[in-house]
Enzyme design. Structure first.
Site, PDB file in Angstrom:
ATOM      1  CG  ASP A 172      -1.121   1.257   1.970  1.00 34.37           C
ATOM      2  OD1 ASP A 172      -0.604   2.366   2.187  1.00 34.37           O
ATOM      3  OD2 ASP A 172      -1.010   0.666   0.887  1.00 34.37           O
ATOM      4  CG  ASP A 189      -3.508  -1.548  -2.178  1.00 39.90           C
ATOM      5  OD1 ASP A 189      -3.050  -2.697  -2.048  1.00 39.90           O
ATOM      6  OD2 ASP A 189      -2.833  -0.581  -2.589  1.00 39.90           O
TER       7      ASP A 189
HETATM    8  N1  LIG Z   1     -11.855  -4.169  -6.865  1.00 40.59           N
HETATM    9  C1  LIG Z   1     -11.541  -3.118  -7.613  1.00 40.59           C
HETATM   10  N2  LIG Z   1     -12.503  -2.486  -8.349  1.00 40.59           N
HETATM   11  C2  LIG Z   1     -12.190  -1.432  -9.133  1.00 40.59           C
HETATM   12  N3  LIG Z   1     -10.938  -0.940  -9.270  1.00 40.59           N
HETATM   13  C3  LIG Z   1      -9.944  -1.520  -8.582  1.00 40.59           C
HETATM   14  C4  LIG Z   1     -10.191  -2.632  -7.714  1.00 40.59           C
HETATM   15  N4  LIG Z   1      -9.024  -3.014  -7.160  1.00 40.59           N
HETATM   16  C5  LIG Z   1      -8.082  -2.184  -7.652  1.00 40.59           C
HETATM   17  N5  LIG Z   1      -8.616  -1.274  -8.508  1.00 40.59           N
HETATM   18  C6  LIG Z   1      -7.895  -0.227  -9.258  1.00 40.59           C
HETATM   19  O1  LIG Z   1      -6.540  -0.620  -9.434  1.00 40.59           O
HETATM   20  C7  LIG Z   1      -5.670   0.282  -8.764  1.00 40.59           C
HETATM   21  C8  LIG Z   1      -4.525  -0.485  -8.090  1.00 40.59           C
HETATM   22  O2  LIG Z   1      -5.026  -1.398  -7.143  1.00 40.59           O
HETATM   23  P1  LIG Z   1      -4.403  -1.534  -5.701  1.00 40.59           P
HETATM   24  O3  LIG Z   1      -4.450  -0.227  -4.990  1.00 40.59           O
HETATM   25  O4  LIG Z   1      -5.055  -2.688  -5.040  1.00 40.59           O
HETATM   26  O5  LIG Z   1      -2.931  -1.964  -6.028  1.00 40.59           O
HETATM   27  P2  LIG Z   1      -1.549  -1.165  -5.907  1.00 40.59           P
HETATM   28  O6  LIG Z   1      -1.693   0.136  -5.232  1.00 40.59           O
HETATM   29  O7  LIG Z   1      -0.919  -1.221  -7.224  1.00 40.59           O
HETATM   30  O8  LIG Z   1      -0.845  -2.128  -4.965  1.00 40.59           O
HETATM   31  P3  LIG Z   1       0.663  -2.052  -4.538  1.00 40.59           P
HETATM   32  O9  LIG Z   1       0.882  -0.655  -4.032  1.00 40.59           O
HETATM   33  O10 LIG Z   1       0.704  -3.112  -3.489  1.00 40.59           O
HETATM   34  O11 LIG Z   1       1.427  -2.369  -5.781  1.00 40.59           O
HETATM   35  C9  LIG Z   1      -6.545   1.003  -7.776  1.00 40.59           C
HETATM   36  O12 LIG Z   1      -6.054   2.271  -7.486  1.00 40.59           O
HETATM   37  C10 LIG Z   1      -7.881   1.075  -8.475  1.00 40.59           C
HETATM   38  O13 LIG Z   1      -7.892   2.147  -9.376  1.00 40.59           O
HETATM   39 MG   LIG Z   2      -3.087   0.982  -4.003  1.00 38.66          MG
END
Ligand SMILES: Nc1ncnc2c1ncn2[C@@H]1O[C@H](COP(=O)(O)OP(=O)(O)OP(=O)(O)O)[C@@H](O)[C@H]1O
Ligand SMILES: [Mg+2]
Length: 232
Positions: A172, A189
């Site tokens: 992804d 992610d």
């Molecule tokens: N370990 C990390 N350190 C800093 N920022 C993070 C971290 N993990 C996530 N983020 C921030 O949070 C946002 C969302 O996280 P992530 O991409 O994992 O979830 P998501 O896209 O909401 O997942 P899904 O699409 O499954 O709902 C990221 O785009 C980033 O900005």
């Molecule tokens: Mg994401």
């Protein structure tokens, strides 16, 4: 939790269900974070992401929602992953397995020595990992195109290859799931990462590379995805 809910949890009562609140309470008593200074970072399709502070310093909490979650999509992605093919149904268990999967993928990424956050803990639908960035979370690639695109891109491709040699694909990858940590790429992610034994692994891998190449090319750094795929 009812009447005994501590005051500091009340603000989250409308955000999370009681089950999730209990999990958060348990993790906060174990000092992974304190409830008072959680800062929301993002509300995604499946998860709410917070920045917290605790015994490991700055951490990120990824809280998969138990409601408004696409069980079918999660289940569909997992059934071809040999590690999770036993999971069935459309219940909380699917979400827990999804969180477990991201946790294990982050451990694998660490073992493969690629840049990704270190996972600290997973319990039920809550994943706690290292925060990428100093002082504040690092920006996404989409919002912070690197000043040295070649350096950034080469490191990214080298990590993709390393993970592939280790036996995994991210699945992804895009400018939304790569952070720019002071000019260095960090993959996040990881819930969709899967072993090469998954029949979808190669198509995922090619899609990842194509999406990244398209993004860099659009931003003025031309790269040829076919060439990279050929040289894997
Ligand atoms: N370990 C990390 N350190 C800093 N920022 C993070 C971290 N993990 C996530 N983020 C921030 O949070 C946002 C969302 O996280 P992530 O991409 O994992 O979830 P998501 O896209 O909401 O997942 P899904 O699409 O499954 O709902 C990221 O785009 C980033 O900005
Ligand atoms: Mg994401």
């Amino acid at each position: 939790m009812g009447k005994t809910t501590p005051e500091r949890f009340r603000v989250y009562k409308n955000v999370f269900d009681n089950f999730t609140l209990r999990t958060l309470f348990d993790l906060s008593t174990k000092k992974y974070f304190t409830m008072e200074n959680l800062v929301p970072i993002s509300i995604g399709k499946e998860a709410n992401v917070f920045w917290g502070q605790g015994k490991y310093g700055d951490v990120v909490l990824k809280i998969y929602r138990l409601q408004s979650c696409d069980f079918n999509k999660m289940y569909d992605y997992m059934r071809y992953d040999p590690r999770f093919s036993e999971i069935s149904g459309h219940s909380r268990k699917v979400v827990f397995a999804w969180a477990q999967r991201e946790y294990r993928n982050l451990l694998n990424a660490r073992e493969a020595r690629i840049s990704a956050p270190t996972p600290f803990m997973v319990k039920n639908n809550v994943l706690i990992m290292e925060m990428v960035g100093k002082i504040r979370p690092a920006p996404k690639l989409k919002d912070a195109f690197p000043k040295k695109p070649k350096e950034f891109f080469d490191k990214l491709v080298s990590d993709i290859k390393k993970f592939y040699k280790f036996g995994y694909v991210h699945g992804d990858l895009s400018q939304f799931n790569i952070l720019n940590n002071k000019g260095k790429p960090v993959m996040i992610d990881m819930s969709q990462a899967t072993p090469l034994s998954n029949p979808n692994a190669m198509p995922f891998m090619k899609r990842d590379i194509k999406i990244i190449c398209k993004f860099f090319t659009k931003n003025g750094y031309e790269v040829d995805s076919e060439k990279i795929i050929k040289n894997l």
